[in-house]
Design a protein around this motif. Structure first.
Motif, PDB file in Angstrom:
ATOM      1  N   LEU A  87      -9.056  13.401  -0.058  1.00  0.00           N
ATOM      2  CA  LEU A  87      -8.632  12.053  -0.427  1.00  0.00           C
ATOM      3  C   LEU A  87      -7.964  11.301   0.725  1.00  0.00           C
ATOM      4  CD1 LEU A  87      -7.231  12.883  -3.967  1.00  0.00           C
ATOM      5  CD2 LEU A  87      -9.339  11.640  -3.446  1.00  0.00           C
ATOM      6  N   THR A  88      -8.001  11.862   1.917  1.00  0.00           N
ATOM      7  CA  THR A  88      -7.323  11.250   3.064  1.00  0.00           C
ATOM      8  C   THR A  88      -7.670   9.771   3.264  1.00  0.00           C
ATOM      9  OG1 THR A  88      -7.044  13.371   4.176  1.00  0.00           O
ATOM     10  CG2 THR A  88      -6.966  11.414   5.570  1.00  0.00           C
ATOM     11  N   PRO A  89      -8.930   9.363   3.220  1.00  0.00           N
ATOM     12  CA  PRO A  89      -9.221   7.935   3.427  1.00  0.00           C
ATOM     13  C   PRO A  89      -8.546   7.025   2.401  1.00  0.00           C
ATOM     14  CG  PRO A  89     -11.236   9.224   3.599  1.00  0.00           C
ATOM     15  CD  PRO A  89     -10.159  10.153   3.093  1.00  0.00           C
ATOM     16  N   GLN A  90      -8.580   7.419   1.114  1.00  0.00           N
ATOM     17  CA  GLN A  90      -7.952   6.612   0.066  1.00  0.00           C
ATOM     18  C   GLN A  90      -6.432   6.599   0.216  1.00  0.00           C
ATOM     19  OE1 GLN A  90     -10.304   8.994  -0.263  1.00  0.00           O
ATOM     20  NE2 GLN A  90     -11.503   8.732  -2.125  1.00  0.00           N
ATOM     21  N   LEU A  91      -5.868   7.735   0.599  1.00  0.00           N
ATOM     22  CA  LEU A  91      -4.422   7.819   0.787  1.00  0.00           C
ATOM     23  C   LEU A  91      -3.970   6.926   1.939  1.00  0.00           C
ATOM     24  CD1 LEU A  91      -4.005  11.683   0.361  1.00  0.00           C
ATOM     25  CD2 LEU A  91      -3.202   9.927  -1.230  1.00  0.00           C
ATOM     26  N   LYS A  92      -4.724   6.941   3.029  1.00  0.00           N
ATOM     27  CA  LYS A  92      -4.380   6.104   4.182  1.00  0.00           C
ATOM     28  C   LYS A  92      -4.539   4.627   3.838  1.00  0.00           C
ATOM     29  CE  LYS A  92      -5.152   9.261   8.004  1.00  0.00           C
ATOM     30  NZ  LYS A  92      -5.896   9.533   9.233  1.00  0.00           N
ATOM     31  N   GLU A  93      -5.599   4.291   3.129  1.00  0.00           N
ATOM     32  CA  GLU A  93      -5.864   2.891   2.775  1.00  0.00           C
ATOM     33  C   GLU A  93      -4.720   2.283   1.974  1.00  0.00           C
ATOM     34  OE1 GLU A  93      -8.909   0.654  -0.221  1.00  0.00           O
ATOM     35  OE2 GLU A  93      -9.793   2.106   1.159  1.00  0.00           O
ATOM     36  N   LYS A  94      -4.139   3.071   1.063  1.00  0.00           N
ATOM     37  CA  LYS A  94      -3.053   2.566   0.214  1.00  0.00           C
ATOM     38  C   LYS A  94      -1.671   3.016   0.695  1.00  0.00           C
ATOM     39  CE  LYS A  94      -3.698   2.018  -4.213  1.00  0.00           C
ATOM     40  NZ  LYS A  94      -3.929   2.308  -5.637  1.00  0.00           N
ATOM     41  N   ASN A  95      -1.637   3.754   1.808  1.00  0.00           N
ATOM     42  CA  ASN A  95      -0.385   4.281   2.351  1.00  0.00           C
ATOM     43  C   ASN A  95       0.389   5.088   1.298  1.00  0.00           C
ATOM     44  OD1 ASN A  95       1.433   4.712   4.476  1.00  0.00           O
ATOM     45  ND2 ASN A  95       2.763   3.085   3.735  1.00  0.00           N
TER      46      ASN A  95
ATOM     47  N   PRO B 157       0.407   2.125  -7.053  1.00  0.00           N
ATOM     48  CA  PRO B 157       0.544   0.957  -6.172  1.00  0.00           C
ATOM     49  C   PRO B 157       0.584   1.405  -4.711  1.00  0.00           C
ATOM     50  CG  PRO B 157       2.646   1.486  -7.170  1.00  0.00           C
ATOM     51  CD  PRO B 157       1.634   2.413  -7.787  1.00  0.00           C
ATOM     52  N   PRO B 158       0.318   0.487  -3.785  1.00  0.00           N
ATOM     53  CA  PRO B 158       0.436   0.836  -2.368  1.00  0.00           C
ATOM     54  C   PRO B 158       1.852   1.330  -2.033  1.00  0.00           C
ATOM     55  CG  PRO B 158      -0.642  -1.290  -2.638  1.00  0.00           C
ATOM     56  CD  PRO B 158      -0.133  -0.882  -3.995  1.00  0.00           C
ATOM     57  N   ASN B 159       1.943   2.171  -1.025  1.00  0.00           N
ATOM     58  CA  ASN B 159       3.212   2.707  -0.513  1.00  0.00           C
ATOM     59  C   ASN B 159       3.944   3.597  -1.514  1.00  0.00           C
ATOM     60  OD1 ASN B 159       2.870   1.125   1.909  1.00  0.00           O
ATOM     61  ND2 ASN B 159       3.477  -0.627   0.667  1.00  0.00           N
ATOM     62  N   ALA B 160       3.214   4.206  -2.404  1.00  0.00           N
ATOM     63  CA  ALA B 160       3.819   5.053  -3.440  1.00  0.00           C
ATOM     64  C   ALA B 160       3.772   6.526  -3.035  1.00  0.00           C
ATOM     65  CB  ALA B 160       3.089   4.855  -4.768  1.00  0.00           C
ATOM     66  N   ASN B 161       4.411   7.346  -3.839  1.00  0.00           N
ATOM     67  CA  ASN B 161       4.341   8.794  -3.705  1.00  0.00           C
ATOM     68  C   ASN B 161       3.644   9.366  -4.932  1.00  0.00           C
ATOM     69  OD1 ASN B 161       5.787   9.052  -1.266  1.00  0.00           O
ATOM     70  ND2 ASN B 161       7.724   8.941  -2.369  1.00  0.00           N
ATOM     71  N   ILE B 162       2.931  10.440  -4.725  1.00  0.00           N
ATOM     72  CA  ILE B 162       2.385  11.255  -5.804  1.00  0.00           C
ATOM     73  C   ILE B 162       3.007  12.628  -5.611  1.00  0.00           C
ATOM     74  CG2 ILE B 162       0.319  12.351  -6.763  1.00  0.00           C
ATOM     75  CD1 ILE B 162      -1.230   9.856  -5.729  1.00  0.00           C
ATOM     76  N   ILE B 163       3.561  13.181  -6.678  1.00  0.00           N
ATOM     77  CA  ILE B 163       4.268  14.457  -6.572  1.00  0.00           C
ATOM     78  C   ILE B 163       3.486  15.547  -7.311  1.00  0.00           C
ATOM     79  CG2 ILE B 163       6.406  15.697  -7.072  1.00  0.00           C
ATOM     80  CD1 ILE B 163       7.794  12.910  -7.000  1.00  0.00           C
TER      81      ILE B 163
ATOM     82  N   ASP C 278       2.420  10.525 -10.881  1.00  0.00           N
ATOM     83  CA  ASP C 278       2.289   9.308 -10.087  1.00  0.00           C
ATOM     84  C   ASP C 278       3.190   8.249 -10.696  1.00  0.00           C
ATOM     85  OD1 ASP C 278       0.785   7.339 -11.852  1.00  0.00           O
ATOM     86  OD2 ASP C 278      -0.691   8.963 -11.823  1.00  0.00           O
ATOM     87  N   PHE C 279       3.275   7.135 -10.022  1.00  0.00           N
ATOM     88  CA  PHE C 279       4.190   6.086 -10.459  1.00  0.00           C
ATOM     89  C   PHE C 279       3.449   4.778 -10.724  1.00  0.00           C
ATOM     90  CE2 PHE C 279       6.546   9.295  -8.245  1.00  0.00           C
ATOM     91  CZ  PHE C 279       7.573   9.543  -9.133  1.00  0.00           C
ATOM     92  N   GLY C 280       2.197   4.922 -11.170  1.00  0.00           N
ATOM     93  CA  GLY C 280       1.404   3.762 -11.563  1.00  0.00           C
ATOM     94  C   GLY C 280       1.867   3.260 -12.922  1.00  0.00           C
ATOM     95  N   GLU C 281       1.210   2.210 -13.397  1.00  0.00           N
ATOM     96  CA  GLU C 281       1.642   1.594 -14.657  1.00  0.00           C
ATOM     97  C   GLU C 281       1.299   2.420 -15.892  1.00  0.00           C
ATOM     98  OE1 GLU C 281      -1.573  -1.662 -15.859  1.00  0.00           O
ATOM     99  OE2 GLU C 281      -0.801  -1.967 -13.821  1.00  0.00           O
TER     100      GLU C 281
END
Length: 96
Positions: free
Chosen positions: A17-25, A63-69, A85-88
């Motif tokens: 998932l590196t490309p998606q992770l980088k895209e959304k930071n 959302p961008p700049n979030a963390n997934i634990i 995750d911290f999405g809606e």
């Protein structure tokens, strides 16, 4: 079925998932509670796909700049894996 290191499997999913992770930071933080070498006897391909799907959805809806634990815990006779995750989240109308 084969012996699978769960930590390595999670890391492989993260790498996919590196490309998606980088895209959304987005950062994926892994709390392994010293289970880096814990092994399961399971279907590696299926477990990889399950974890990858859950992580992919977490990235997609965060959302961008979030963390997934990702948390691994050994609970008496079983292993617990949670992905937060911290999405809606899922709207009430879509839960039934």
């Amino acid at each position: 079925m084969s012996e699978v290191c769960i930590y390595d499997l999670i890391m492989n999913c993260k790498e996919n998932l590196t490309p998606q992770l980088k895209e959304k930071n987005i950062n994926v933080l892994i709390h392994s509670n010293q289970l880096e070498s814990f092994k399961l006897f399971t279907d590696k391909t299926k477990l990889f796909q399950i974890i990858l799907n859950i992580l992919s959805n977490a990235v997609k809806f965060s959302p961008p700049n979030a963390n997934i634990i990702v948390t691994l815990k050994k609970e008496s006779s079983y292993l617990s894996l949670s992905i937060q995750d911290f999405g809606e989240g899922i709207s009430e109308k879509n839960k039934s």
